[in-house]
Design an enzyme around this catalytic site. Structure first.
Site, PDB file in Angstrom:
ATOM      1  N   LYS A  74       0.863  -1.192   0.000  1.00 28.12           N
ATOM      2  CA  LYS A  74       0.000   0.000   0.000  1.00 28.12           C
ATOM      3  C   LYS A  74       0.896   1.238   0.000  1.00 28.12           C
ATOM      4  CE  LYS A  74      -3.788   1.987   2.786  1.00 28.12           C
ATOM      5  NZ  LYS A  74      -4.571   1.844   4.028  1.00 28.12           N
ATOM      6  N   SER A 149      -9.538   1.574   3.038  1.00 27.78           N
ATOM      7  CA  SER A 149      -8.683   2.328   2.140  1.00 27.78           C
ATOM      8  C   SER A 149      -7.665   1.489   1.375  1.00 27.78           C
ATOM      9  CB  SER A 149      -7.964   3.426   2.926  1.00 27.78           C
ATOM     10  OG  SER A 149      -7.118   2.874   3.908  1.00 27.78           O
ATOM     11  N   SER A 173      -9.620  -0.817   7.102  1.00 25.65           N
ATOM     12  CA  SER A 173      -9.074  -0.671   5.743  1.00 25.65           C
ATOM     13  C   SER A 173      -8.405  -1.886   5.143  1.00 25.65           C
ATOM     14  CB  SER A 173      -8.094   0.486   5.707  1.00 25.65           C
ATOM     15  OG  SER A 173      -8.811   1.676   5.628  1.00 25.65           O
TER      16      SER A 173
HETATM   17  N1  GLN Z   1     -12.861   3.824   6.468  1.00 27.77           N
HETATM   18  C1  GLN Z   1     -12.220   4.167   7.692  1.00 27.77           C
HETATM   19  C2  GLN Z   1     -11.770   5.609   7.659  1.00 27.77           C
HETATM   20  O1  GLN Z   1     -11.916   6.223   6.650  1.00 27.77           O
HETATM   21  C3  GLN Z   1     -11.045   3.280   7.936  1.00 27.77           C
HETATM   22  C4  GLN Z   1      -9.870   3.639   7.139  1.00 27.77           C
HETATM   23  C5  GLN Z   1      -8.635   2.912   7.518  1.00 27.77           C
HETATM   24  O2  GLN Z   1      -8.682   1.898   8.231  1.00 27.77           O
HETATM   25  N2  GLN Z   1      -7.506   3.461   7.114  1.00 27.77           N
HETATM   26  O3  GLN Z   1     -11.273   6.120   8.591  1.00 27.77           O
END
Ligand code: GLN
Length: 466
Positions: A74, A149, A173
Site C-alpha cells: 500500500k 482504504s 481498511s
Molecule cells: N474507512 C475508515 C476511515 O476512513 C477506515 C480507514 C482505515 O482503516 N484506514 O477512517
C-alpha cells in the site's frame, strides 16, 4: 485455496519457473493498470532482486520460503528510494528516505516488492476513490468500488497480480476491501507488528495488515512481520503461530455475536440471512453460540471518527511543504502553509483535518474529544467482559454490499456508517480477520487482545464448514 507461497516456492526450487519470469509475469499483469491499483511499479528493483534469487538457485544454494515471492505494498509505507505518495497531491513526488520495519522484515526474508498500491489518500476512506490515481475498481465487478482504504492491495491479490499485499488498517481498511474482493485480510492485535515507517493516520489504531488468498499465506507473512521494534514503543514481542497450532478447534467452545449488528435496520437482508445461516452451521458442529449486547453503530462510528479525525489532524500537521511535500509559495510563510495545504489535500482529507482540529480545540475538547476517549474505555471494558464469556466474536464485515463507483463521494456520512462493523474492533485494538466466505462481503472473526492465534484457528475451522 491452498498456499500460493508454498506452491511458488516449490516451483522455484524445482526450477519449473525462474524467479525473473515470475516477476516479469506479475509486472506485465500490473502494467495495464486496468483496475487502477498501481501508483508506481517497482520494476527495476524487483527484476534486480529476482536475478539474485535465480543466481542462488543456479548455484545450488537453498532459498527461504518467501525468497522470490512477489508482493504489493500500500502506498503509505516507506520503502527507501521509492515514491511514497499516500495517493495525495501533497506527496506526489515524495521519495522515502528509509524503509518501514514490517517491509524490511519481508525484504530480509527475500520477498520481492513489485508495486506501490493505490488507496484512499492517507487512509481516509472506505472505497479507494479518495485518490489522485483514479478510483480503484472492484476485482469481481469493475463497476463497483474496490473498498478502502487498502483497495488497490485487495484487488491486486484477488486478481493474482500479487501473491500477497501489505495493507494498513486503522478502522477497517484491510478487512473491508478484503471482504469486497473475496480474499483474506488480517488486522492483527495493535502493536503485534511495528508501525515504524507506516505513514501515521490515527496512531492509536493504525495496524499493518496482510492480505492474501489463503489463511496459510496470511499466517506465514504475519509471522515474518511480527515482533517488538525499538522504533515503535507500542510494539510487543509475540510467539510465532505454527500451522499445527491452528489445525484443531481445542479451546474454542463458545462463539458470540452482537445482536444489534444483526437486528439493525441498516443491514442488507441477504447479508443478515447468510450470517444467520453461518451461525446455524457453527451450532450444528456442537459449539455454543451466544448473542451479546454491544454499542449502537452510531456510537461506534462517531467515537471512531472523533478520535481518528483528531489524530489525523495532529499527524498531518507536519505536512506543510517545509520538510515534505509540494510546496506552493505565497506572499508570506503563513500563506504558503495555507495554500500548500488547501491546494494539495483532498476534500475528504481537509474535512477530517477541520473536524479533528475542531474536536481538539479549547471549549470543545472536553465535550467531544475527552468524551470519545471515555466511550472508547467503555468499549474496551465491554470487550473484556465479552471474552470472559465467549472465545470468539463473529460478525459480518459490512452491513451492505460494495457501492457503485461514485456513490460514496456523494454521501460521506453514508460512507462513514458503512464502517459500522469494523471500527469497534479497532477501538478495542483486537485481532480481527476477514474470512472471504459466509456472506457476500465475508465474515469477521475477532479474538481477545494478543490472541491472534485463536482467530486463525477458528478461521481454519470455519472455512471448512461453510
Ligand atoms: N474507512 C475508515 C476511515 O476512513 C477506515 C480507514 C482505515 O482503516 N484506514 O477512517
Amino acid at each position: 485455496m491452498d498456499s500460493q507461497i508454498h506452491k511458488i516456492h516449490q516451483q522455484l526450487v524445482s526450477k519449473d519457473i525462474s524467479c525473473t519470469a515470475l516477476i516479469q509475469e506479475k509486472l506485465d499483469l500490473l502494467k495495464p493498470n486496468k483496475h487502477h491499483t498501481v501508483n508506481s511499479l517497482l520494476d527495476t528493483l524487483a527484476l534486480d532482486l529476482a536475478s539474485k534469487v535465480d543466481a542462488k538457485i543456479a548455484n545450488g544454494e537453498s532459498i527461504g520460503l518467501l525468497e522470490g515471492i512477489p508482493f504489493g505494498i500500500k502506498d503509505v509505507y516507506m520503502v527507501q528510494g521509492t515514491y511514497t505518495t499516500a495517493s495525495s497531491n501533497l506527496l506526489k513526488h515524495y521519495k522515502s528516505a528509509y524503509t518501514a520495519t514490517a517491509i524490511q522484515k519481508l525484504l530480509d526474508a527475500g520477498a520481492i516488492p513489485v508495486v506501490k498500491e493505490n488507496c484512499d489518500s492517507f487512509g481516509h476512506g472506505s472505497s479507494s476513490e479518495n485518490t489522485i490515481f483514479g478510483a480503484v475498481k472492484n476485482a469481481i465487478d469493475p463497476n463497483l468500488v474496490g473498498g478502502g482504504s487498502s483497495g488497490g492491495s485487495a484487488v491486486n491479490v484477488a486478481k493474482d497480480y500479487t501473491v500477497f499485499s501489505i495493507g494498513g488498517d486503522t478502522g477497517g481498511s484491510v478487512r473491508q476491501p478484503a471482504g469486497y474482493n473475496k480474499v483474506y485480510g488480517l488486522k492483527p492485535t495493535y502493536g503485534r507488528i511495528s508501525r515504524y515507517g507506516l505513514m501515521a493516520y490515527a496512531s492509536s489504531t493504525d495496524c499493518v495488515g496482510p492480505i492474501a488468498k489463503s489463511l496459510e499465506d496470511i499466517r506465514i507473512v504475519l509471522n515474518v512481520m511480527s515482533g517488538k521494534d525499538i522504533k515503535d514503543q507500542t510494539s510487543y514481542d509475540s510467539k510465532p503461530i505454527f500451522e499445527s497450532n491452528i489445525s484443531n478447534t481445542e479451546n474454542i467452545k463458545t462463539i458470540g455475536y452482537f445482536k444489534n449488528f444483526i437486528e439493525s435496520d441498516a443491514i442488507d437482508d441477504q447479508v443478515k440471512a447468510d450470517f444467520l445461516t453461518a451461525i446455524e452451521k457453527i451450532k450444528a458442529k456442537g459449539m455454543q453460540v451466544k448473542a451479546l449486547d454491544f454499542f449502537e453503530s452510531e456510537t461506534l462510528v462517531s467515537t471512531y471518527y472523533t478520535l481518528a479525525m483528531a489524530e489525523t489532524a495532529s499527524n498531518l500537521s507536519r505536512l506543510d511543504g517545509t520538510n515534505y511535500g509540494n510546496r506552493i509559495e505565497a506572499e508570506n510563510l503563513k500563506e504558503t502553509y495555507a495554500v500548500t495545504r488547501s491546494e494539495n489535500f483532498s476534500e475528504e482529507t481537509k474535512r477530517r483535518i477541520v473536524g479533528g482540529n475542531q474536536v481538539l480545540s479549547q471549549g470543545f475538547a472536553d465535550e467531544i474529544y475527552l468524551k470519545a476517549l471515555a466511550i472508547r474505555d467503555q468499549i474496551s471494558a465491554n470487550f473484556e467482559n465479552d471474552f470472559k464469556e465467549v472465545d470468539i466474536i463473529l460478525s459480518p464485515v459490512t452491513p451492505n454490499t460494495p457501492p457503485k463507483i461514485g456513490d460514496s463521494l456523494k454521501d460521506p456520512l453514508a460512507m462513514y456508517l458503512s464502517d459500522a462493523y469494523t471500527v469497534g474492533f479497532s477501538l478495542g485494538q483486537l485481532p480481527t480477520l476477514t474470512l472471504p466466505q459466509g456472506t457476500t462481503t465475508g465474515l469477521q472473526i475477532t479474538g481477545a487482545k494478543t490472541n491472534d492465534e485463536l482467530v486463525l484457528k477458528f478461521a481454519n475451522f470455519l472455512k471448512n464448514i461453510l
